[in-house]
Each structure stands twice: as structure tokens, then as C-alpha cells.
Design a protein around this motif. Structure first.
Motif, PDB file in Angstrom:
ATOM      1  N   LYS A 310      21.535  51.243  58.275  1.00 44.52           N
ATOM      2  CA  LYS A 310      22.424  52.462  57.345  1.00 44.52           C
ATOM      3  C   LYS A 310      21.440  53.552  58.545  1.00 44.52           C
ATOM      4  O   LYS A 310      21.857  54.135  59.103  1.00 44.52           O
ATOM      5  N   GLU A 311      20.208  53.657  56.950  1.00 49.35           N
ATOM      6  CA  GLU A 311      19.421  54.193  57.886  1.00 49.35           C
ATOM      7  C   GLU A 311      18.794  54.392  59.167  1.00 49.35           C
ATOM      8  O   GLU A 311      18.236  55.533  59.467  1.00 49.35           O
ATOM      9  N   VAL A 312      18.620  53.135  59.767  1.00 54.79           N
ATOM     10  CA  VAL A 312      17.917  52.915  60.578  1.00 54.79           C
ATOM     11  C   VAL A 312      18.755  53.576  61.945  1.00 54.79           C
ATOM     12  O   VAL A 312      18.529  54.325  62.869  1.00 54.79           O
ATOM     13  N   CYS A 313      20.027  53.280  61.751  1.00 53.73           N
ATOM     14  CA  CYS A 313      20.904  54.086  62.594  1.00 53.73           C
ATOM     15  C   CYS A 313      21.574  55.304  62.460  1.00 53.73           C
ATOM     16  O   CYS A 313      21.455  56.224  63.610  1.00 53.73           O
ATOM     17  N   VAL A 314      21.068  56.061  61.412  1.00 49.93           N
ATOM     18  CA  VAL A 314      20.883  57.310  61.438  1.00 49.93           C
ATOM     19  C   VAL A 314      19.404  57.519  61.853  1.00 49.93           C
ATOM     20  O   VAL A 314      20.412  59.212  62.733  1.00 49.93           O
ATOM     21  N   VAL A 315      18.522  57.955  61.915  1.00 45.92           N
ATOM     22  CA  VAL A 315      17.521  58.108  62.181  1.00 45.92           C
ATOM     23  C   VAL A 315      17.447  57.462  63.969  1.00 45.92           C
ATOM     24  O   VAL A 315      17.218  58.868  64.854  1.00 45.92           O
ATOM     25  N   LYS A 316      17.949  56.808  64.005  1.00 52.97           N
ATOM     26  CA  LYS A 316      18.263  56.076  65.529  1.00 52.97           C
ATOM     27  C   LYS A 316      18.829  57.601  66.817  1.00 52.97           C
ATOM     28  O   LYS A 316      19.136  58.544  67.544  1.00 52.97           O
ATOM     29  N   CYS A 317      20.543  58.243  66.381  1.00 50.70           N
ATOM     30  CA  CYS A 317      21.813  58.709  66.056  1.00 50.70           C
ATOM     31  C   CYS A 317      20.380  60.798  66.205  1.00 50.70           C
ATOM     32  O   CYS A 317      20.612  61.140  67.097  1.00 50.70           O
ATOM     33  N   MET A 318      19.861  60.701  64.965  1.00 45.74           N
ATOM     34  CA  MET A 318      19.237  62.183  65.430  1.00 45.74           C
ATOM     35  C   MET A 318      18.101  62.050  65.955  1.00 45.74           C
ATOM     36  O   MET A 318      17.898  62.937  66.790  1.00 45.74           O
ATOM     37  N   LEU A 362      29.141  46.495  52.132  1.00 42.52           N
ATOM     38  CA  LEU A 362      29.594  46.679  53.072  1.00 42.52           C
ATOM     39  C   LEU A 362      30.008  46.030  54.302  1.00 42.52           C
ATOM     40  O   LEU A 362      31.072  46.136  54.767  1.00 42.52           O
ATOM     41  N   LYS A 363      30.259  44.661  54.313  1.00 43.45           N
ATOM     42  CA  LYS A 363      30.778  43.723  54.632  1.00 43.45           C
ATOM     43  C   LYS A 363      29.731  43.691  56.028  1.00 43.45           C
ATOM     44  O   LYS A 363      29.924  44.463  56.683  1.00 43.45           O
ATOM     45  N   MET A 364      31.110  43.208  56.937  1.00 44.48           N
ATOM     46  CA  MET A 364      30.869  43.183  58.646  1.00 44.48           C
ATOM     47  C   MET A 364      31.325  44.723  58.875  1.00 44.48           C
ATOM     48  O   MET A 364      30.985  44.741  60.071  1.00 44.48           O
ATOM     49  N   ARG A 365      31.880  45.032  58.501  1.00 41.65           N
ATOM     50  CA  ARG A 365      32.428  46.603  58.706  1.00 41.65           C
ATOM     51  C   ARG A 365      30.849  47.988  59.271  1.00 41.65           C
ATOM     52  O   ARG A 365      30.849  48.325  59.801  1.00 41.65           O
ATOM     53  N   VAL A 366      29.238  47.025  59.120  1.00 42.42           N
ATOM     54  CA  VAL A 366      28.504  48.435  58.924  1.00 42.42           C
ATOM     55  C   VAL A 366      27.658  48.264  60.613  1.00 42.42           C
ATOM     56  O   VAL A 366      27.292  48.656  60.464  1.00 42.42           O
ATOM     57  N   ILE A 367      27.827  46.635  60.819  1.00 39.00           N
ATOM     58  CA  ILE A 367      27.422  45.950  62.184  1.00 39.00           C
ATOM     59  C   ILE A 367      28.532  47.072  63.251  1.00 39.00           C
ATOM     60  O   ILE A 367      28.051  47.513  64.050  1.00 39.00           O
ATOM     61  N   GLN A 368      29.871  46.676  63.023  1.00 39.55           N
ATOM     62  CA  GLN A 368      30.810  47.591  63.613  1.00 39.55           C
ATOM     63  C   GLN A 368      30.775  48.803  63.465  1.00 39.55           C
ATOM     64  O   GLN A 368      31.326  49.143  65.135  1.00 39.55           O
ATOM     65  N   TRP A 369      30.271  49.492  62.666  1.00 43.94           N
ATOM     66  CA  TRP A 369      29.956  51.392  63.230  1.00 43.94           C
ATOM     67  C   TRP A 369      28.532  51.163  63.286  1.00 43.94           C
ATOM     68  O   TRP A 369      28.291  52.371  64.162  1.00 43.94           O
ATOM     69  N   ALA A 370      27.827  50.384  63.119  1.00 48.68           N
ATOM     70  CA  ALA A 370      26.444  50.491  63.787  1.00 48.68           C
ATOM     71  C   ALA A 370      25.828  50.524  64.844  1.00 48.68           C
ATOM     72  O   ALA A 370      25.279  51.511  65.586  1.00 48.68           O
ATOM     73  N   PHE A 371      26.259  48.565  65.346  1.00 40.37           N
ATOM     74  CA  PHE A 371      25.461  48.932  66.815  1.00 40.37           C
ATOM     75  C   PHE A 371      26.241  49.531  67.248  1.00 40.37           C
ATOM     76  O   PHE A 371      25.498  49.823  68.599  1.00 40.37           O
ATOM     77  N   PRO A 372      27.310  50.038  67.828  1.00 36.20           N
ATOM     78  CA  PRO A 372      27.662  50.699  68.950  1.00 36.20           C
ATOM     79  C   PRO A 372      27.195  51.975  68.901  1.00 36.20           C
ATOM     80  O   PRO A 372      26.916  52.596  70.257  1.00 36.20           O
ATOM     81  N   LYS A 373      26.635  52.614  67.975  1.00 33.08           N
ATOM     82  CA  LYS A 373      25.360  54.398  67.454  1.00 33.08           C
ATOM     83  C   LYS A 373      24.005  53.472  68.443  1.00 33.08           C
ATOM     84  O   LYS A 373      23.985  54.814  68.961  1.00 33.08           O
ATOM     85  N   MET A 374      24.008  52.299  67.803  1.00 31.63           N
ATOM     86  CA  MET A 374      22.361  52.004  68.461  1.00 31.63           C
ATOM     87  C   MET A 374      22.138  51.582  69.543  1.00 31.63           C
ATOM     88  O   MET A 374      21.135  51.455  70.465  1.00 31.63           O
ATOM     89  N   TYR A 375      23.448  50.376  70.469  1.00 30.06           N
ATOM     90  CA  TYR A 375      23.319  49.929  71.838  1.00 30.06           C
ATOM     91  C   TYR A 375      24.123  50.408  72.321  1.00 30.06           C
ATOM     92  O   TYR A 375      25.152  51.019  72.120  1.00 30.06           O
ATOM     93  N   SER A 376      24.254  49.741  73.767  1.00 30.61           N
ATOM     94  CA  SER A 376      24.970  50.253  74.903  1.00 30.61           C
ATOM     95  C   SER A 376      26.496  49.048  74.457  1.00 30.61           C
ATOM     96  O   SER A 376      25.707  48.069  73.647  1.00 30.61           O
ATOM     97  N   GLU A 377      27.241  49.530  74.822  1.00 32.10           N
ATOM     98  CA  GLU A 377      28.272  48.528  74.862  1.00 32.10           C
ATOM     99  C   GLU A 377      28.398  47.363  74.861  1.00 32.10           C
ATOM    100  O   GLU A 377      28.382  46.194  74.114  1.00 32.10           O
ATOM    101  N   ALA A 378      27.689  46.735  75.583  1.00 28.45           N
ATOM    102  CA  ALA A 378      27.457  45.312  75.711  1.00 28.45           C
ATOM    103  C   ALA A 378      26.710  44.231  75.246  1.00 28.45           C
ATOM    104  O   ALA A 378      26.550  43.328  74.591  1.00 28.45           O
TER     105      ALA A 378
END
Length: 399
Positions: A310-318, A362-378
């Protein structure tokens, strides 16, 4: 113990000379002072030699325009030579180190000599003594590593070390292990490049805090100013120069007293490290960008692996947002950090993702939330499948 003399290569057809060319034309006292500084350093003369009457009479006879130089001026000129040599290392990409530990038979004292070796842009091998320090007993590997790393930071080459050669001793084994950990922290710590941009400011603030804390009378004056300004804060803390995350704590604490330091300078003529308003603004920008992440990622009193993703995702967006900032300082700083971030966190970290998913909140929801913000769709879709497969493999391993 026999003292080793510093040797200087003589001029030859294929060897560059260290002797400066003779003066020609108009007399230049500034140039003469530079030559005197080289002479004092080359032959290890005391600074007071320039005040000797015989030397000044001789120079005045040869050069009527000669002006006497004080020992204080000579010391400043020698420091300018040091800073000039220090600046040359900024263009060096790799430096090899040799570390010699020895003791004085007469004084029963132990010393360490740190020598740097590098090849310059002309393909010439250079060798300079970077530091000569006394090691008080007990001489431990950690103390050796700290002294070495502080020296490297002083020269600004802590990120350029290529090899280290040491004597065969158990304390050196410990020192090398500690240095490797420091280099890894320096290389991998997310915000290292951000702090590197304001390293001179950090040094000024560190020296300011040390200066105040080292005297009860200065502390008293400091607290009187705090009371006059009606600030609700009291304590100043220092940071460990070999640990970047401690610098954040020092900056976050000290910036609360930024109005105190100029007033301290007005009352204490010996205080010279007062950061400017521009320096404080840069510190504020650094803290604003990185303050939340460093404390979480460097936490050691509790387990934080489930919060990394979660924190790495927040930093990536920032970083994505700040890399286009209109502020030149912020934009340049963030782009350097983003480059380092992508190097270490750009690819999917399966272990970090699994640790986050295993958090029942968190469960699987965390990667469903984080990965689209960190990577391209594919890429995000492919990484989700990779993490899902790893979870199934882990489950089958234990069932």
C-alpha cells in the motif's frame, strides 16, 4: 615507529609535474598565497612558518610587492586547496579504497589511514590520503566502519566506492560487513537521492544542533528565545550520519525551530551555521514529499510487511504527480528518486504482495486496488495472475 614521508613525483618526459610554473608578468599576491599553501602542505610545515621574520625579509628583498601572510590566512588558503581537491572527486565515477590500521610503538596509540585510488578523465591513476584518524581503544569493527563512512560522506564519494582492501583482522571483517549494510541502505533506501539534494543543508542543521547541545549556556539562550516566540516545542535531536532515516527525524524536529536560529545568530557571534529561508523551504519540501513513507518502511518495533504494498503504491502515485511539478527543485529531486524507485520497485514483488493479501483486512482487494495504479493495464493483469498463482502454490505447499 618510523614516520613515512609524503613523496612527490619529479617532472619527466612522461610524468606530469606537480611544480607550478614560474610567475611571469604582473605580480599576483593571490597566486603567491596559493603557492605558499601548496608549499606548506607539501612539506608539512606549521602554519606559523609564514610569520617568520627571516622568510618575510627574504621574500620582501626578492619581491618588493610582497605582503606578509598571517598563520590564519595560511590556514584558510590550505583549506581552499583541500576544497579544490575535494571538488575534483565529484567527476570521478568509481573509487577504490585501501585501509591501513597501525599503532605507534612509542605512544601506544592506534591509527587508521584511508587512501583513495581512482582513474581520472585523462586515464591517469590518482592516489590520495582521504583521512588519517586516531582510533581510541577498544577498537571495534563498528567504530572502524563508522569512521570510514563518515569520511566518505565528507568527501561526497559514499556512492562511488568500487572496492575496499583491508588487512587480515577480525575487526576488519566486522567493519566490512557493516559498511556493506550501509552501502545497501544508501543504494536502496527510497529517499536517499532526495536527501542527497540537500546534504549541505543537513550538515548545517546537524552542526547547529550539535553546537547548541554542546553548551549549557547556549541551550539556555536557545530556550529563552523559544519562550519569547512562545513555541510549544523544546527538544532538539541529532541524527546518525550513517543512517539516512534518522536524518528525517532530525529535520522534522528542527524545522519547528527555524525562527529560533536567526535570533541565536544575533546573540552569538560564534554561531555560523544558520540555514537560510531558502534552505528551510527545501527541507520543508523534502519532508512534505517523503515524511510518511520513511517511518513506515524503516519501522522495526512492529511488523510492517503487510503494509509495504500500500505504501509503495502511494509513493509511486506521489512520484508520478510530483515529477511534473512546476518547482524546479522538486521536479529534479523527484525524478532522480523516481528513477531509483523504478529500479528497485518497478517490477512486481510477489513476496510483498502475498504479505499484503494475507492481512485479513486487505485480502485480494489490495492488489486489485494497487496494481492498476502502479502498472499499465496489461502488466497489472499479468501481475495479478502471477500473485494468484503464487498464493495457490503456497496453499498447496501447506495443505
Amino acid at each position: 615507529m618510523r614516520q613515512h614521508h609524503i613523496s612527490f613525483s619529479s617532472a619527466g618526459n612522461d610524468v606530469a609535474t606537480t611544480i607550478l610554473p614560474a610567475l611571469s608578468g604582473k605580480f599576483d599576491m593571490l597566486k603567491m598565497r596559493e603557492l605558499i599553501a601548496h608549499w606548506v602542505l607539501m612539506h608539512e610545515h606549521p602554519f606559523t612558518i609564514v610569520e617568520e621574520e627571516g622568510l618575510n625579509n627574504m621574500m620582501k628583498f626578492w619581491i618588493p610587492e610582497w605582503t606578509s601572510v598571517s598563520r590564519h590566512t595560511c590556514k584558510k588558503d590550505c583549506m581552499k586547496v583541500y576544497e579544490s581537491e575535494k571538488a575534483k572527486l565529484k567527476n570521478v565515477t568509481k573509487v577504490s579504497l585501501t585501509i591501513d590500521l597501525w599503532n605507534s610503538g612509542n605512544q601506544k596509540m592506534e591509527y587508521m589511514v584511508l587512501t583513495g585510488h581512482w582513474i581520472d578523465s585523462t586515464r591517469r591513476l590518482n592516489r590520495h590520503i582521504l583521512n588519517f584518524v586516531h582510533l581510541p581503544p577498544p577498537r571495534t569493527g563498528i567504530e572502524i566502519a563508522d569512521d570510514i563512512f563518515k569520511c566518505l560522506m565528507g568527501w561526497g564519494i559514499e556512492s562511488k566506492v568500487y572496492t575496499i582492501s583491508v588487512d587480515y583482522a577480525s575487526s576488519n571483517d566486522v567493519a566490512i560487513k557493516a559498511l556493506k549494510e550501509n552501502f545497501e541502505v544508501l543504494e536502496k533506501l527510497l529517499c536517499g537521492d532526495g536527501l542527497y539534494q540537500i546534504r549541505h543543508i543537513i550538515d548545517d542543521i546537524h552542526e547547529s544542533v550539535f553546537y547548541i547541545n554542546s553548551s549549557e549556556s547556549r541551550l539556555k539562550v536557545f530556550y529563552e528565545i523559544i519562550q519569547q516566540l512562545k513555541l510549544p516545542y523544546w527538544k532538539l535531536i541529532l541524527h546518525c550520519k550513517t543512517r539516512w532515516n534518522y536524518a528525517y527525524e532530525m529535520l522534522a524536529t528542527t524545522i519547528k525551530f527555524k525562527k529560533v536560529f536567526p535570533r541565536l545568530k544575533e546573540r552569538d557571534t560564534s554561531y555560523h551555521n544558520n540555514p537560510s529561508d531558502e534552505d528551510w523551504e527545501k527541507v520543508y519540501n523534502i519532508l512534505k514529499v517523503f515524511s510518511g513513507s520513511t517511518k513506515l518502511i524503516s519501522g522495526s518495533d512492529y511488523q510492517t510487511s503487510n503494509l509495504f504494498l500500500k505504501e509503495v503504491c502511494v509513493v509511486k502515485c506521489m512520484l508520478d504527480g510530483k515529477s511534473e511539478s512546476e518547482d524546479d527543485f522538486i521536479r529534479v529531486m523527484v525524478r532522480k528518486v523516481k528513477e531509483k524507485f523504478n529500479k528497485y520497485w518497478g517490477e512486481c514483488n510477489v513476496l510483498m504482495s502475498v504479505a499484503a493479501i494475507l492481512d485479513p483486512r486487505l485480502k485480494m482487494r489490495v492488489i486489485q486496488w494497487a496494481f492498476p495504479k502502479m502498472y499499465s493495464e496489461a502488466v497489472a493483469r499479468a501481475n495479478m495472475m502471477t500473485v494468484r498463482d503464487a498464493l495457490y502454490d503456497l496453499y498447496e505447499e501447506y495443505v
